[in-house]
Design a protein around this motif. Structure first.
Motif, PDB file in Angstrom:
ATOM      1  N   LEU A  35       0.809  -0.991   0.111  1.00 49.99           N
ATOM      2  CA  LEU A  35      -0.072   0.218  -0.021  1.00 49.99           C
ATOM      3  C   LEU A  35       0.769   1.200  -0.022  1.00 49.99           C
ATOM      4  CD1 LEU A  35      -2.714   1.544   0.319  1.00 49.99           C
ATOM      5  CD2 LEU A  35      -2.484   1.140   2.702  1.00 49.99           C
ATOM      6  N   LEU A  36       2.038   1.359   0.879  1.00 45.87           N
ATOM      7  CA  LEU A  36       2.859   2.451   0.744  1.00 45.87           C
ATOM      8  C   LEU A  36       3.712   2.577  -0.347  1.00 45.87           C
ATOM      9  CD1 LEU A  36       3.725   1.723   4.664  1.00 45.87           C
ATOM     10  CD2 LEU A  36       2.637   3.949   3.699  1.00 45.87           C
ATOM     11  N   ILE A  37       4.349   1.645  -0.846  1.00 48.94           N
ATOM     12  CA  ILE A  37       5.036   1.760  -2.023  1.00 48.94           C
ATOM     13  C   ILE A  37       4.113   2.176  -3.198  1.00 48.94           C
ATOM     14  CG2 ILE A  37       7.012   0.376  -1.195  1.00 48.94           C
ATOM     15  CD1 ILE A  37       6.020  -1.904  -2.991  1.00 48.94           C
ATOM     16  N   ALA A  41       6.650   7.893  -3.776  1.00 46.00           N
ATOM     17  CA  ALA A  41       7.472   7.701  -4.901  1.00 46.00           C
ATOM     18  C   ALA A  41       9.038   7.594  -3.928  1.00 46.00           C
ATOM     19  CB  ALA A  41       7.618   8.963  -5.711  1.00 46.00           C
ATOM     20  N   PRO A  42       9.845   6.936  -4.711  1.00 47.12           N
ATOM     21  CA  PRO A  42      11.147   6.610  -4.011  1.00 47.12           C
ATOM     22  C   PRO A  42      11.575   8.049  -3.506  1.00 47.12           C
ATOM     23  CG  PRO A  42      11.208   5.383  -6.037  1.00 47.12           C
ATOM     24  CD  PRO A  42       9.861   6.309  -5.832  1.00 47.12           C
ATOM     25  N   GLY A  43      12.170   8.157  -2.228  1.00 52.03           N
ATOM     26  CA  GLY A  43      12.761   9.628  -1.845  1.00 52.03           C
ATOM     27  C   GLY A  43      11.733   9.884  -0.606  1.00 52.03           C
ATOM     28  N   GLU A  44      10.577   9.785  -0.751  1.00 51.19           N
ATOM     29  CA  GLU A  44       9.544   9.980   0.225  1.00 51.19           C
ATOM     30  C   GLU A  44       9.653   9.087   1.430  1.00 51.19           C
ATOM     31  OE1 GLU A  44       6.324  11.977  -2.795  1.00 51.19           O
ATOM     32  OE2 GLU A  44       5.919  10.110  -1.699  1.00 51.19           O
ATOM     33  N   VAL A  45       9.398   9.456   2.571  1.00 57.06           N
ATOM     34  CA  VAL A  45       9.465   8.661   3.688  1.00 57.06           C
ATOM     35  C   VAL A  45       8.467   7.472   3.889  1.00 57.06           C
ATOM     36  CG1 VAL A  45       8.908   8.753   6.262  1.00 57.06           C
ATOM     37  CG2 VAL A  45       9.970  10.693   5.244  1.00 57.06           C
ATOM     38  N   GLY A  46       7.382   7.492   3.117  1.00 59.98           N
ATOM     39  CA  GLY A  46       6.481   6.490   2.767  1.00 59.98           C
ATOM     40  C   GLY A  46       6.913   5.365   2.130  1.00 59.98           C
ATOM     41  N   TYR A  47       7.769   5.562   1.032  1.00 59.33           N
ATOM     42  CA  TYR A  47       8.551   4.683   0.423  1.00 59.33           C
ATOM     43  C   TYR A  47       9.699   4.320   0.909  1.00 59.33           C
ATOM     44  CZ  TYR A  47      10.027   2.527  -3.799  1.00 59.33           C
ATOM     45  OH  TYR A  47      10.811   1.419  -4.885  1.00 59.33           O
ATOM     46  N   GLY A 210       9.393  14.650   9.458  1.00 59.36           N
ATOM     47  CA  GLY A 210       8.626  14.990   8.415  1.00 59.36           C
ATOM     48  C   GLY A 210       7.725  13.906   8.201  1.00 59.36           C
ATOM     49  N   LEU A 211       7.228  12.989   8.594  1.00 59.94           N
ATOM     50  CA  LEU A 211       6.430  12.106   8.223  1.00 59.94           C
ATOM     51  C   LEU A 211       5.199  12.709   8.080  1.00 59.94           C
ATOM     52  CD1 LEU A 211       6.951   8.822  10.876  1.00 59.94           C
ATOM     53  CD2 LEU A 211       7.402   9.080   8.450  1.00 59.94           C
ATOM     54  N   HIS A 212       4.397  12.319   7.043  1.00 56.78           N
ATOM     55  CA  HIS A 212       3.220  13.196   6.605  1.00 56.78           C
ATOM     56  C   HIS A 212       2.162  12.787   7.793  1.00 56.78           C
ATOM     57  CE1 HIS A 212       2.806   9.399   4.526  1.00 56.78           C
ATOM     58  NE2 HIS A 212       1.303   9.330   4.715  1.00 56.78           N
ATOM     59  N   SER A 213       0.914  13.343   7.505  1.00 59.56           N
ATOM     60  CA  SER A 213      -0.193  13.075   8.276  1.00 59.56           C
ATOM     61  C   SER A 213      -0.780  11.748   8.066  1.00 59.56           C
ATOM     62  CB  SER A 213      -1.335  14.517   8.050  1.00 59.56           C
ATOM     63  OG  SER A 213      -2.500  14.244   8.778  1.00 59.56           O
TER      64      SER A 213
END
Length: 268
Positions: A35-37, A41-47, A210-213
């Motif tokens: 779900l997260l990947i 996008a690569p470079g974002e914390v969620g990825y 910086g983790l998003h909401s």
């Protein structure tokens, strides 16, 4: 991925908690990871921290699953005495270390560890005697509880699998049936769930600012809520089936589900 799919798969975590002692980790970790990947996008914390978030979310869902299943299994009289204490305390200590280790590793390293450990466990269950068919001898107490408990806690919290992947084969080789071993996997998963959730929830912001909401540390709150709601339903659905699957078939299905979980993470 729709909210409905998350809730439905949450039911699967509840079912696997009761019938296979997984605590939901083998469903929740691959699910949240993909779900997260898919949404970052690569470079974002969620990825880049997808595996840590998947594991952290899995441990949080496990608190709900394992607590409810433990209560129900206790009321049904399925918990064999002499196998919980003091092992559960050592598992809690190891879980703290496992969560710290997981937060310090890269997402790909945790993913590789998850897949590798499942592969080793499957091979061990199939090759070494005592898992697919237990002996007729009386159950024997576990030796070296401190070492085994800490090791279980470290691996379980690192991979978000609740410890069942280690406790079930261990208890099985101690002479317990699959039904007995899987019932005990629930209370033995609780220290991993509690310690792991606290550590992953607290350390995420420190490790990855910086983790998003929607994220509390490494816990993905929307997935946690939906998976938890579904898991409560799944636990209730599965309870009438607990202890009714033939022992050898139960062991074979357990191995098959481990293989599916590994394959689920083997491909991005």
């Amino acid at each position: 991925m729709s909210l409905l799919i998350l809730a439905v798969l949450g039911c699967m975590t509840g079912v696997t908690t009761v019938l296979f002692g997984f605590g939901g980790g083998f469903v929740a970790v691959p699910l949240v990871y993909h779900l997260l990947i898919a949404s970052h996008a690569p470079g974002e914390v969620g990825y880049d921290a997808a595996m840590q978030i998947a594991v952290g979310t899995s441990t949080a869902v496990m608190v709900i699953n394992a607590s409810m299943a433990t209560f129900k299994q206790h009321r049904a009289g399925r918990l064999v005495g002499g196998f919980i204490w003091p092992l559960v305390g050592y598992i809690a200590v190891g879980a703290v270390g496992g969560a710290m280790l997981g937060s310090a590793m890269t997402s790909d390293a945790v993913r590789a560890g998850f897949i590798a450990y499942l592969g080793l466990t499957i091979a061990d269950c199939m090759i070494r005697k005592g898992f697919l068919r237990t002996s007729d001898a009386s159950p024997r107490r576990l030796g070296a509880a401190p070492f085994k408990g800490v090791a279980i806690g470290v691996v379980a919290a690192l991979l978000g699998v609740g410890g069942s992947v280690m406790t079930v084969p261990l208890l099985r080789r101690s002479g317990l049936s699959m039904a007995q071993a899987l019932a005990l996997a629930n209370p033995l998963s609780l220290p991993v769930a509690l310690a792991g959730s606290l550590m992953y929830g607290a350390m995420g912001p420190l490790q990855t600012p910086g983790l998003h909401s929607g994220l509390l540390g490494y816990i993905y709150l929307p997935a946690f809520v939906l998976l938890s709601i579904g898991s409560v339903i799944g636990v209730r659905v599965a309870l009438p089936l607990a202890g009714k699957i033939p022992d050898r078939l139960h062991a074979r299905i357990y191995i098959g589900l481990l293989a599916l979980a590994g394959l689920g993470l083997a491909f991005k």
